[in-house]
Motif scaffolding. Structure first.
Motif, PDB file in Angstrom:
ATOM      1  N   ARG A   1      75.918  53.743  30.737  1.00  0.00           N
ATOM      2  CA  ARG A   1      76.228  53.429  32.080  1.00  0.00           C
ATOM      3  C   ARG A   1      77.743  53.150  32.194  1.00  0.00           C
ATOM      4  NH1 ARG A   1      72.669  55.209  35.349  1.00  0.00           N
ATOM      5  NH2 ARG A   1      72.838  53.733  36.671  1.00  0.00           N
TER       6      ARG A   1
ATOM      7  N   GLY B   1      76.159  57.454  34.988  1.00  0.00           N
ATOM      8  CA  GLY B   1      75.851  57.465  33.475  1.00  0.00           C
ATOM      9  C   GLY B   1      76.767  58.388  32.638  1.00  0.00           C
TER      10      GLY B   1
ATOM     11  N   PRO C   1      66.783  52.612  32.409  1.00  0.00           N
ATOM     12  CA  PRO C   1      67.203  52.915  33.656  1.00  0.00           C
ATOM     13  C   PRO C   1      67.884  51.773  34.111  1.00  0.00           C
ATOM     14  CG  PRO C   1      65.113  53.617  33.386  1.00  0.00           C
ATOM     15  CD  PRO C   1      65.135  53.008  32.493  1.00  0.00           C
TER      16      PRO C   1
ATOM     17  N   GLY D   1      77.679  61.034  39.744  1.00  0.00           N
ATOM     18  CA  GLY D   1      77.090  60.796  40.812  1.00  0.00           C
ATOM     19  C   GLY D   1      75.846  59.640  40.510  1.00  0.00           C
ATOM     20  N   ASP D   2      75.528  59.323  39.225  1.00  0.00           N
ATOM     21  CA  ASP D   2      74.514  58.259  39.020  1.00  0.00           C
ATOM     22  C   ASP D   2      75.084  57.106  38.181  1.00  0.00           C
ATOM     23  OD1 ASP D   2      74.866  59.484  36.521  1.00  0.00           O
ATOM     24  OD2 ASP D   2      72.897  60.078  36.256  1.00  0.00           O
TER      25      ASP D   2
ATOM     26  N   HIS E   1      78.816  61.505  34.197  1.00  0.00           N
ATOM     27  CA  HIS E   1      78.006  61.934  35.461  1.00  0.00           C
ATOM     28  C   HIS E   1      78.611  61.050  36.666  1.00  0.00           C
ATOM     29  CE1 HIS E   1      75.656  63.871  32.435  1.00  0.00           C
ATOM     30  NE2 HIS E   1      75.455  62.738  31.841  1.00  0.00           N
TER      31      HIS E   1
END
Length: 226
Positions: free
Chosen positions: A193, A180, A221, A177-178, A175
């Motif tokens: 992550r 992850g 998170p 954008g984040d 991912h």
């Protein structure tokens, strides 16, 4: 690496620089690498120095850290950990088994994989995803990041199952954008992550103690060592 893991996982890092003396080591460790080439001796001792710093920070007594017959490091009772090393970087992550069932970390130089390795690491679906990422975000070597993510997954998986994984046994979706990624292995889904600098790619996966390898497991998170 620190920013990729929950706060209750202790992390120690080093740039692998050659100081005036080698890091402190136990006789058993020196015996294990007695016939190793200098570069291997250095990385072995430096990453274990990181591991002992992380163990101490997590509240454990630091002793010899020898690999077992499967080459996986043998951690003290009650500790869960992972080590990684590449050119210019060493790191270790440690937590109490009551907080986490497994942790896997990996670091890689930020450079493209050789084409023949890319094919071994990525299945056709992942290769298509890599091509899309490379068009949209060409400054990141996504194939090397995929390799690193799978190494982190395998390091978390093996201590729990005793089973080796082929690269195609885990399908990883990155991912962008984040920061992850998601790894799917049979009925298990792991979330990790990642981070990228001009020099280094790092990835991490944790499996909290209350989760198992069926269903979904997430990080908070925020290469079994080979």
């Amino acid at each position: 690496m620190r920013g990729l893991l929950p706060a209750w996982v202790a992390v120690a890092e080093s740039d692998g620089g050659a100081g005036p003396r080698q890091p402190p080591a136990f006789p058993e460790e020196l015996d294990h690498i007695a016939h190793a080439v200098p570069a291997r001796r250095a990385e072995f001792l430096q990453v274990r120095h990181c591991a002992r710093r992380a163990l101490t920070a997590a509240g454990f007594q630091a002793g010899p850290l020898l690999p077992g017959p499967d080459r996986a490091p043998r951690w003290p009772a009650g500790a869960v950990g992972s080590m990684t090393h590449c050119t210019g970087y060493r790191a270790a992550a440690v937590a109490a088994a009551g907080r986490v069932r497994a942790v896997g970390i990996d670091a890689e130089p930020h450079e493209a994989l050789p084409p023949e390795v890319r094919t071994l690491v990525a299945d056709p679906e992942e290769q298509a995803a890599l091509r899309r990422l490379e068009r949209l975000h060409p400054r990141v070597h996504w194939d090397r990041l995929l390799f690193s993510a799978k190494e982190s997954v395998f390091k978390a998986w093996y201590p729990l199952t005793g089973q080796w994984l082929d690269f195609h046994d885990a399908r990883v979706t990155i991912h962008p954008g984040d920061g992850g990624f998601t790894a799917r292995l049979a009925t298990t889904e792991l979330h990790g992550r990642w981070a990228a600098t001009p020099r280094l790619l790092t990835t991490a996966v944790t499996l909290p103690a209350q989760r198992n390898l069926t269903g979904s497991a997430e990080n908070a998170p925020c290469r079994v060592e080979r």
